[in-house]
Design a protein around this motif. Structure first.
Motif, mmCIF file in Angstrom:
data_model
loop_
_atom_site.group_PDB
_atom_site.id
_atom_site.type_symbol
_atom_site.label_atom_id
_atom_site.label_comp_id
_atom_site.label_asym_id
_atom_site.label_seq_id
_atom_site.Cartn_x
_atom_site.Cartn_y
_atom_site.Cartn_z
ATOM 1 N N SER A 229 0.730 -1.082 0.001
ATOM 2 C CA SER A 229 0.049 -0.001 0.136
ATOM 3 C C SER A 229 0.775 1.277 0.064
ATOM 4 C CB SER A 229 -1.041 -0.064 1.243
ATOM 5 O OG SER A 229 -1.786 -1.170 1.078
ATOM 6 N N ALA A 230 1.988 1.489 0.676
ATOM 7 C CA ALA A 230 2.966 2.317 0.768
ATOM 8 C C ALA A 230 3.460 2.664 -0.627
ATOM 9 C CB ALA A 230 3.993 2.032 1.832
ATOM 10 N N SER A 231 3.892 1.492 -1.174
ATOM 11 C CA SER A 231 4.266 1.655 -2.731
ATOM 12 C C SER A 231 3.485 2.215 -3.494
ATOM 13 C CB SER A 231 4.922 0.381 -2.998
ATOM 14 O OG SER A 231 6.048 -0.220 -2.288
ATOM 15 N N ARG A 232 2.325 1.766 -3.453
ATOM 16 C CA ARG A 232 1.251 2.438 -4.397
ATOM 17 C C ARG A 232 1.045 3.735 -4.122
ATOM 18 N NH1 ARG A 232 -1.168 -2.493 -3.685
ATOM 19 N NH2 ARG A 232 -2.525 -1.880 -1.955
ATOM 20 N N LEU A 233 0.690 4.235 -2.775
ATOM 21 C CA LEU A 233 0.685 5.767 -2.632
ATOM 22 C C LEU A 233 1.760 6.755 -3.023
ATOM 23 C CD1 LEU A 233 -0.954 7.983 -1.271
ATOM 24 C CD2 LEU A 233 0.049 7.200 1.054
ATOM 25 N N PHE A 234 3.010 5.871 -2.752
ATOM 26 C CA PHE A 234 4.327 6.683 -3.101
ATOM 27 C C PHE A 234 4.356 6.802 -4.720
ATOM 28 C CE2 PHE A 234 8.911 6.461 -3.929
ATOM 29 C CZ PHE A 234 9.383 7.779 -3.558
ATOM 30 N N ALA A 235 3.899 5.940 -5.271
ATOM 31 C CA ALA A 235 3.846 6.081 -6.806
ATOM 32 C C ALA A 235 3.008 7.257 -7.201
ATOM 33 C CB ALA A 235 3.710 4.815 -7.415
ATOM 34 N N GLU A 236 1.637 7.102 -6.600
ATOM 35 C CA GLU A 236 0.754 8.167 -6.805
ATOM 36 C C GLU A 236 1.009 9.665 -6.386
ATOM 37 O OE1 GLU A 236 -2.729 6.632 -4.713
ATOM 38 O OE2 GLU A 236 -2.974 5.091 -5.928
ATOM 39 N N MET A 237 2.010 9.978 -5.552
ATOM 40 C CA MET A 237 2.373 10.860 -4.951
ATOM 41 C C MET A 237 3.344 11.827 -6.168
ATOM 42 S SD MET A 237 3.287 10.320 -1.139
ATOM 43 C CE MET A 237 4.012 11.649 -0.658
ATOM 44 N N GLY A 238 3.820 10.938 -6.972
ATOM 45 C CA GLY A 238 4.661 11.448 -8.001
ATOM 46 C C GLY A 238 6.250 11.594 -7.711
ATOM 47 N N PRO A 239 6.958 12.682 -7.794
ATOM 48 C CA PRO A 239 8.223 12.872 -7.459
ATOM 49 C C PRO A 239 8.127 13.079 -5.963
ATOM 50 C CG PRO A 239 8.030 14.036 -9.482
ATOM 51 C CD PRO A 239 6.521 13.582 -9.294
ATOM 52 N N GLY A 240 8.747 12.105 -5.094
ATOM 53 C CA GLY A 240 8.560 12.345 -3.743
ATOM 54 C C GLY A 240 9.437 13.496 -3.317
ATOM 55 N N ASP A 241 9.371 14.156 -2.151
ATOM 56 C CA ASP A 241 10.209 14.752 -1.277
ATOM 57 C C ASP A 241 11.176 14.063 -0.626
ATOM 58 O OD1 ASP A 241 8.626 14.501 0.612
ATOM 59 O OD2 ASP A 241 8.146 16.381 1.353
ATOM 60 N N LEU A 242 12.076 14.783 0.233
ATOM 61 C CA LEU A 242 13.018 13.962 0.937
ATOM 62 C C LEU A 242 12.277 13.275 2.297
ATOM 63 C CD1 LEU A 242 15.981 16.518 1.116
ATOM 64 C CD2 LEU A 242 16.026 14.235 0.045
ATOM 65 N N VAL A 243 11.312 14.007 2.423
ATOM 66 C CA VAL A 243 10.472 13.271 3.818
ATOM 67 C C VAL A 243 9.702 11.972 3.444
ATOM 68 C CG1 VAL A 243 8.702 13.449 5.310
ATOM 69 C CG2 VAL A 243 10.002 15.607 4.827
ATOM 70 N N SER A 244 9.193 11.894 2.128
ATOM 71 C CA SER A 244 8.445 10.738 1.753
ATOM 72 C C SER A 244 9.674 9.714 1.320
ATOM 73 C CB SER A 244 7.719 10.970 0.453
ATOM 74 O OG SER A 244 8.468 11.817 -0.351
ATOM 75 N N ASN A 245 10.641 10.062 0.866
ATOM 76 C CA ASN A 245 11.716 9.082 0.399
ATOM 77 C C ASN A 245 12.377 8.454 1.569
ATOM 78 O OD1 ASN A 245 12.018 9.139 -2.602
ATOM 79 N ND2 ASN A 245 12.633 11.365 -2.276
ATOM 80 N N THR A 246 12.521 9.358 2.724
ATOM 81 C CA THR A 246 13.120 8.668 3.856
ATOM 82 C C THR A 246 12.338 7.805 4.567
ATOM 83 O OG1 THR A 246 14.436 10.605 4.190
ATOM 84 C CG2 THR A 246 14.064 9.518 6.028
ATOM 85 N N THR A 247 10.905 8.027 4.393
ATOM 86 C CA THR A 247 9.975 7.074 5.074
ATOM 87 C C THR A 247 9.849 5.911 4.440
ATOM 88 O OG1 THR A 247 8.512 9.092 5.582
ATOM 89 C CG2 THR A 247 7.447 6.970 5.392
ATOM 90 N N MET A 248 9.940 5.825 2.912
ATOM 91 C CA MET A 248 9.992 4.540 2.125
ATOM 92 C C MET A 248 11.091 3.704 2.544
ATOM 93 S SD MET A 248 7.243 4.058 0.603
ATOM 94 C CE MET A 248 7.725 2.863 -0.746
#
Length: 611
Positions: A229-248
């Motif tokens: 689920s995290a990967s799907r949401l991450f893909a939908e968010m488009g180019p993630g920021d450093l916060v989202s990248n670190t979370t993943m």
């Protein structure tokens, strides 16, 4: 500009609410000040309330009240209540509440919201709820303030979900702030199963463009280890920021997918120090400390300056390797770069030296520390115990308690382990008594396990067996029975060993370690049929041993990393520092039969590795 205001206050007002005034100079206390405009006054109070020194909002308010014809209104008190929240001053908040009530402003919606917020921040939830229930009209901010008040109190977080359900049932509009509070509460309550429901609501309400909300959802999926689920949401968010990248990255690490974490790390074009720390720490969590050290070296070569978090992570990697050479290199790296060292770094250094076998260096750092927290004391106590200095561990435990540092369960496990390793029966009994009567800590399986281990080491095996049956629950007996069976093998006690072996087989303990212990014991007892049966069981359960690393390959990898580190450390960007911590006088700690006096080594380098 009024003549009674200095330049700093005037700049605070004209620069808006984010101003950070440093000093206040209001003029003579006995001077009657002229009337100033209400808007000017509100701006000044808001600036001070949001500054690093909110107390000055209260000072300005009191001075204006006493020196002018200033009359506070419904814009004045919210700023003052905000200052009370920042100051964590309940008494001042109640005084402000009384004054605004006397002024007839208690029914103002803006003020009521501010009151609920201040009582929530100060954990006066009954007062906050009483105000909330008395309100005839509630705005969305009112509901959010009440939700936030409940969310900030660990005992009342379930009320967030109840109040949120009431909002939804009553058709109260919600916004992204409402959902952020609810998501945060779901995480703290461990109610991660509600995340998908909240996610659906986010989509339905059209809040997917709120980046903070998306990152909060992403974080919850990662914490729940629902990486699909995290990967799907991450893909939908488009180019993630450093916060989202670190979370993943952290999510992949926690779910055991270290390769996916590194793949994402590599794809980030511009990394900050937080991302580097997450990936280096990920390798430590994944039990790949050598890769963590290699990545740390790459980070330094790319020009990123390490911070305290980096140093703690890297020292943890050295501890995992039990490699004193690596640990000393990191210590010299800190020393020669003259890097800032806080209590966490110093404790990590102590832990590294303890686990790498250099108790002398560990105690040296400990004795020079100006501030010590509970974890620091516990680390040294555990280290002394594991290195065979049981009496000194007990002495340090008593000194810690005398210094006003209250031990926790981990500290008590550390001192009991020290007693066990050194065979200190009387000291163990004393620590257990102190633990119950003075520290008011109820002994758990871990504490009784130390006592049982002590009895096993002393050959008091029947007593240990009886204690297990009295104080250890059946579901927790495997590990203590393993220790006792090992002691039976060491002491050649076949009778007690047969009882323990029978108990282990009855509770269905057939891990690889248990099977090996049982096989060794039955071989000692000459029961070869039982040995053959255990070996058949191991084959059926497909117990396999881990493949090791050849000494040649280990030595080759070590030498390669050390050679690269020599270049890194001997070419520091900064100047050479004066060492870790300054001397604090003669500090002696008796270890075994020695009395260590670190005053003679105050000016030594932190380690003696030749470069």
């Amino acid at each position: 500009m009024p003549d009674w205001l200095d330049d700093k206050i005037w700049l605070s007002v004209t620069n808006g609410a984010t101003a950070k005034p440093i000093e206040i100079s209001i003029g003579k206390a006995n001077e009657k000040l002229p009337l100033v405009s209400s808007s000017f006054t509100q701006a000044a109070l808001r600036a001070y309330a949001k500054s690093p020194r909110p107390i000055e909002a209260i000072i300005v308010y009191n001075h204006l009240l006493n020196s002018t014809s200033f009359t506070p209104d419904n814009y004045t008190y919210p700023a003052l209540l905000s200052a009370c929240s920042s100051l964590r001053s309940l008494s001042t908040g109640r005084v402000i509440h009384g004054r605004l009530t006397k002024a007839g402003l208690a029914s103002d919606l803006y003020i009521q919201n501010a009151l609920i917020h201040v009582y929530g921040v100060l954990a006066e939830l009954s007062d906050a709820r009483r105000l909330f229930d008395l309100m005839g009209v509630r705005a969305l901010d009112t509901w959010n303030s009440m939700l936030q008040a409940y969310g900030g109190d660990s005992a009342s977080r379930l009320q967030v979900m109840i109040l949120f359900k009431e909002m939804m049932a009553g058709g109260i509009g919600i916004d992204h702030i409402t959902l952020l509070i609810v998501l945060s509460t779901c995480y703290r309550l461990g109610a991660v199963e509600n995340v998908k429901i909240i996610h659906a609501l986010v989509i339905k309400m059209g809040f997917l463009d709120q980046f903070k909300l998306e990152n909060s959802l992403l974080n919850l999926y990662a914490k729940a280890l629902d990486m699909d689920s995290a990967s799907r949401l991450f893909a939908e968010m488009g180019p993630g920021d450093l916060v989202s990248n670190t979370t993943m990255i952290n999510g992949y690490v926690d779910s055991g997918s270290i390769d996916l974490a590194f793949e994402l790390f590599e794809s980030i074009p511009e990394k900050d120090l937080v991302v580097w720390n997450s990936m280096i720490g990920g390798y430590v969590k994944a039990s790949q400390p050598m890769k963590a050290l290699e990545l740390f070296q790459i980070m330094e070569m790319k020009g990123f300056a390490s911070d305290e978090t980096t140093l703690v992570i890297v020292l943890s990697a050295c501890s995992s390797l039990s490699n004193l050479t690596f640990g000393k290199f990191i210590h010299q790296f800190i020393h020669r770069r003259n890097m800032k060292v806080d209590i966490f770094v110093e404790t990590a250094l102590i832990d590294m030296y303890v686990k790498c076998g250099s108790m002398k260096q560990a105690v040296q750092i400990f004795s020079k520390m100006k501030d010590k927290d509970l974890f620091t004391w516990t680390t040294v106590i555990m280290g002394l115990g594991c290195h065979g200095y049981g009496k000194d561990a007990v002495r340090l435990f008593l000194q810690m308690h005398n210094d006003g540092v209250e031990p926790n369960e981990a500290t008590l496990v550390a001192v009991l382990t020290a007693c066990s390793h050194s065979g200190l029966t009387a000291e163990c009994r004393y620590c257990i008594t102190k633990m119950i009567e003075v520290c008011k800590v109820v002994p758990k399986v871990e504490h009784f396990g130390c006592v049982i281990d002590l009895l096993g080491r002393l050959g008091m095996l029947p007593e240990a067996e009886e204690l297990i049956k009295v104080v250890i629950p059946i579901q927790s007996r495997t590990i203590v029975y393993k220790a006792l069976l090992s002691a039976c093998v060491s002491h050649g006690d076949v009778g007690t060993g047969e009882n323990v072996a029978k108990e282990l087989r009855e509770i269905g303990a057939y891990s690889h370690g248990v099977c090996v212990l049982l096989s060794n014991f039955y071989a000692l007892a000459g029961k070869w049929d039982a040995v053959e049966e255990i070996r058949r069981t191991m084959k059926l359960r497909k117990h396999e041993t881990c493949t090791g690393i050849s000494p040649e390959k280990r030595e080759q990898a070590t030498l390669m990393v050390l050679e690269q580190w020599r270049i890194l450390i001997t070419n520091p960007r900064g100047g050479i520092g004066s060492g870790i911590g300054s001397g604090i006088g003669t500090v002696g700690l008796e270890v075994g039969s020695e009395q260590w006096d670190w005053n003679s080594t105050q000016n030594e380098e932190p380690c003696d590795t030749d470069l």
